[in-house]
Write an enzyme that holds these catalytic residues in place. Structure first.
Site, PDB file in Angstrom:
ATOM      1  N   GLY A 167     -23.873   2.975  -3.868  1.00 46.72           N
ATOM      2  CA  GLY A 167     -22.957   3.547  -4.857  1.00 46.72           C
ATOM      3  C   GLY A 167     -22.646   2.515  -5.926  1.00 46.72           C
ATOM      4  N   HIS A 168     -21.397   2.497  -6.383  1.00 43.01           N
ATOM      5  CA  HIS A 168     -20.999   1.606  -7.474  1.00 43.01           C
ATOM      6  C   HIS A 168     -21.259   0.139  -7.154  1.00 43.01           C
ATOM      7  CE1 HIS A 168     -18.750   5.231  -8.591  1.00 43.01           C
ATOM      8  NE2 HIS A 168     -18.927   4.785  -9.810  1.00 43.01           N
ATOM      9  N   VAL A 169     -20.871  -0.286  -5.950  1.00 45.61           N
ATOM     10  CA  VAL A 169     -21.061  -1.694  -5.586  1.00 45.61           C
ATOM     11  C   VAL A 169     -22.497  -1.941  -5.134  1.00 45.61           C
ATOM     12  CG1 VAL A 169     -20.315  -3.558  -4.052  1.00 45.61           C
ATOM     13  CG2 VAL A 169     -18.637  -1.895  -4.868  1.00 45.61           C
ATOM     14  N   GLY A 192     -25.641   2.184   1.576  1.00 45.16           N
ATOM     15  CA  GLY A 192     -24.694   2.685   0.573  1.00 45.16           C
ATOM     16  C   GLY A 192     -25.003   2.058  -0.779  1.00 45.16           C
ATOM     17  N   LYS A 230       0.868  -1.181   0.000  1.00 49.24           N
ATOM     18  CA  LYS A 230       0.000   0.000   0.000  1.00 49.24           C
ATOM     19  C   LYS A 230       0.903   1.228   0.000  1.00 49.24           C
ATOM     20  CE  LYS A 230      -4.434   1.036   0.486  1.00 49.24           C
ATOM     21  NZ  LYS A 230      -5.601   0.387  -0.101  1.00 49.24           N
TER      22      LYS A 230
HETATM   23  P1  NAD Z   1     -19.111   4.557  -3.823  1.00 52.06           P
HETATM   24  O1  NAD Z   1     -18.416   5.801  -3.376  1.00 52.06           O
HETATM   25  O2  NAD Z   1     -19.471   4.404  -5.252  1.00 52.06           O
HETATM   26  O3  NAD Z   1     -20.464   4.377  -2.997  1.00 52.06           O
HETATM   27  C1  NAD Z   1     -20.581   4.615  -1.641  1.00 52.06           C
HETATM   28  C2  NAD Z   1     -22.009   5.055  -1.375  1.00 52.06           C
HETATM   29  O4  NAD Z   1     -22.162   5.187   0.046  1.00 52.06           O
HETATM   30  C3  NAD Z   1     -22.350   6.404  -2.007  1.00 52.06           C
HETATM   31  O5  NAD Z   1     -23.580   6.321  -2.694  1.00 52.06           O
HETATM   32  C4  NAD Z   1     -22.438   7.353  -0.799  1.00 52.06           C
HETATM   33  O6  NAD Z   1     -23.367   8.400  -0.986  1.00 52.06           O
HETATM   34  C5  NAD Z   1     -22.873   6.404   0.296  1.00 52.06           C
HETATM   35  N1  NAD Z   1     -22.559   6.845   1.645  1.00 52.06           N
HETATM   36  C6  NAD Z   1     -21.474   7.535   2.087  1.00 52.06           C
HETATM   37  N2  NAD Z   1     -21.571   7.776   3.391  1.00 52.06           N
HETATM   38  C7  NAD Z   1     -22.724   7.214   3.803  1.00 52.06           C
HETATM   39  C8  NAD Z   1     -23.375   7.113   5.055  1.00 52.06           C
HETATM   40  N3  NAD Z   1     -22.879   7.667   6.169  1.00 52.06           N
HETATM   41  N4  NAD Z   1     -24.554   6.451   5.103  1.00 52.06           N
HETATM   42  C9  NAD Z   1     -25.109   5.904   4.003  1.00 52.06           C
HETATM   43  N5  NAD Z   1     -24.538   5.975   2.782  1.00 52.06           N
HETATM   44  C10 NAD Z   1     -23.372   6.631   2.687  1.00 52.06           C
HETATM   45  O7  NAD Z   1     -18.214   3.360  -3.300  1.00 52.06           O
HETATM   46  P2  NAD Z   1     -18.216   1.867  -3.845  1.00 52.06           P
HETATM   47  O8  NAD Z   1     -17.182   1.734  -4.883  1.00 52.06           O
HETATM   48  O9  NAD Z   1     -19.602   1.431  -4.098  1.00 52.06           O
HETATM   49  O10 NAD Z   1     -17.665   1.091  -2.564  1.00 52.06           O
HETATM   50  C11 NAD Z   1     -18.489   0.872  -1.429  1.00 52.06           C
HETATM   51  C12 NAD Z   1     -17.641   0.322  -0.288  1.00 52.06           C
HETATM   52  O11 NAD Z   1     -17.031  -0.903  -0.685  1.00 52.06           O
HETATM   53  C13 NAD Z   1     -16.499   1.235   0.139  1.00 52.06           C
HETATM   54  O12 NAD Z   1     -16.325   1.109   1.523  1.00 52.06           O
HETATM   55  C14 NAD Z   1     -15.291   0.654  -0.576  1.00 52.06           C
HETATM   56  O13 NAD Z   1     -14.092   0.901   0.105  1.00 52.06           O
HETATM   57  C15 NAD Z   1     -15.611  -0.829  -0.564  1.00 52.06           C
HETATM   58  N6  NAD Z   1     -15.008  -1.584  -1.661  1.00 52.06           N
HETATM   59  C16 NAD Z   1     -15.291  -1.264  -2.942  1.00 52.06           C
HETATM   60  C17 NAD Z   1     -14.716  -2.002  -3.986  1.00 52.06           C
HETATM   61  C18 NAD Z   1     -15.033  -1.669  -5.415  1.00 52.06           C
HETATM   62  O14 NAD Z   1     -14.740  -2.497  -6.286  1.00 52.06           O
HETATM   63  N7  NAD Z   1     -15.619  -0.535  -5.714  1.00 52.06           N
HETATM   64  C19 NAD Z   1     -13.836  -3.063  -3.694  1.00 52.06           C
HETATM   65  C20 NAD Z   1     -13.575  -3.390  -2.365  1.00 52.06           C
HETATM   66  C21 NAD Z   1     -14.173  -2.628  -1.345  1.00 52.06           C
END
Ligand code: NAD
Length: 367
Positions: free
Chosen positions: A195-197, A193, A93
């Site tokens: 978002g993307h995932v 949450g 990292k």
């Molecule tokens: P993202 O930023 O696209 O989505 C996160 C969502 O959470 C957003 O819609 C945001 O508005 C919402 N959010 C933020 N704070 C909040 C709160 N207090 N209460 C409710 N909702 C809230 O992120 P992502 O890529 O979807 O990833 C989600 C999580 O998974 C993150 O913790 C990330 O570290 C983890 N993760 C993601 C991946 C990946 O491939 N994208 C891989 C491993 C881990």
């Protein structure tokens, strides 16, 4: 010569190598460049399985010790994540210290890329907090040891669909362990949450006939996702009081804590967020005592690192998804190990990670 144990070492006087010794970190590269203002730390935790890979986090740390502690913790986490995911990567990292809004620019990122390159492939970087795919393109100008590039640069693009698929199959394995069937039909699931995932996960769950509740801080996202998938919006004030079967944290870390555990009525916690347990030991044990099956986050969300791994091999999304599907078996097996050994699931996941590294280290020792 007298050898001191780590407990006897004063970390305030021996803040670096002694701290590396706690979890046996291999190497740290401290990076400084006055001209660009770059101050960074690259930590290589373990390279037994392959080159260390982990994102670069750009963060305004309060001090160097905070940055060092963070990079050591995160790089170790990557070792375990890749090991359990069955891919040939080690853990690493990087952190860049400072306010990205004020100091991030092309020269600083390219200087950082030169430092990454100086490790000769022992560390491969990727996106993390406050870094974008455009930043990765800039770093790529100075080094080939970059992953998670956009598709138009021959990269694997957004890993989220693969991550979400891994969360989905992990949830099915958790259902099988809890109810004897991996069907999610009719199960009440809270996704925090979207978002993307989170959104892709909601699409898998609604397709399977689950009853999905969603929460997010973005009103716009809530409107969009609830309309698209017929999911019910719930407020932050009431969501942990809901009568649900599964809680899927997909926003932030540390949402599994004293407060939420005193309310949660679910049987399973399984989601994408990193570092879900506020304190691994305390809440990893408390969750078990409460009769909740916790699917360890780094096992569940390994789809992201799996996706990047296949980018290094010449990207193919089908292969990445097929590998992510194996998270079902990994999750199920770790539950069996936890039961057999009488240990919390987070500990069983760590053990699986260590076992693979030890086994491969023995093989590596054979000529
Ligand atoms: P993202 O930023 O696209 O989505 C996160 C969502 O959470 C957003 O819609 C945001 O508005 C919402 N959010 C933020 N704070 C909040 C709160 N207090 N209460 C409710 N909702 C809230 O992120 P992502 O890529 O979807 O990833 C989600 C999580 O998974 C993150 O913790 C990330 O570290 C983890 N993760 C993601 C991946 C990946 O491939 N994208 C891989 C491993 C881990």
């Amino acid at each position: 010569m007298e050898v001191k144990t780590l407990n006897e070492i004063d970390l305030s006087k021996n803040p670096v190598i002694a701290q590396m010794g706690i979890n046996n970190h291999e190497q740290i590269l401290f990076c400084n460049d006055n001209a660009t203002g770059l101050k960074a730390i690259i930590a290589v935790h373990n390279t037994v399985l392959g080159p260390s890979l982990g994102g670069t986090r750009f963060w305004n740390y309060n001090n160097e010790m905070e940055a060092l502690t963070d990079v050591l913790r995160l790089s170790r986490g990557m070792t375990y994540k890749s090991s359990v995911a069955g891919i040939n990567l080690g853990g690493g990292k990087a952190v860049i210290m400072g306010d990205p809004k004020k100091i991030k620019n092309e020269a600083l990122l390219r200087r950082f890329g030169k430092f990454v390159n100086s490790l000769g492939g022992k560390y491969i970087t990727a996106e993390d907090v406050a870094m974008t795919s455009r930043d990765m393109e800039i770093i790529k100008m100075e080094t080939d040891y970059v992953s998670g590039l956009p598709e138009n640069m021959g990269g694997s693009g957004d890993p989220s669909p693969v991550t979400a698929y891994g969360v989905y199959v992990s949830m099915k394995a958790s259902a099988k362990e809890t109810w004897g069937s991996d069907s999610l039909s009719g199960k009440k699931i809270l996704v925090q949450g979207i978002g993307h995932v989170g959104e892709v996960l909601v699409s898998h769950l609604t397709k399977d006939g689950a009853i999905v509740f969603i929460n997010d801080i973005s009103e716009e996202r809530l409107k969009e996702v609830s309309t698209k998938y017929k999911a019910e919006v719930v407020s932050a004030d009431t969501m942990f009081d809901l009568d649900i079967d599964i809680y899927a944290p997909c926003a932030l870390g540390a949402t599994v804590n004293e407060v939420t555990l005193s309310k949660l009525k679910c049987k399973i916690i399984c989601g994408a967020a990193n570092n879900q347990l506020a304190d691994e030991k305390i809440h990893g044990e408390l969750v078990t005592k409460k009769g909740i099956l916790y699917a360890p986050d780094f096992v569940v969300n390994a789809g992201g690192i799996i996706n990047v791994y296949y980018e290094l091999e010449g990207y193919n999304r089908e292969r990445a998804l097929a590998h992510a599907e194996q998270i079902y078996t990994t999750t199920f097996n770790l539950f069996q190990l936890a039961k057999k050994e009488g240990i919390p699931t987070y500990m069983a996941a760590n053990r699986l990670g260590e076992q693979r590294i030890e086994a491969i280290a023995r093989i590596n020792a054979v000529l």
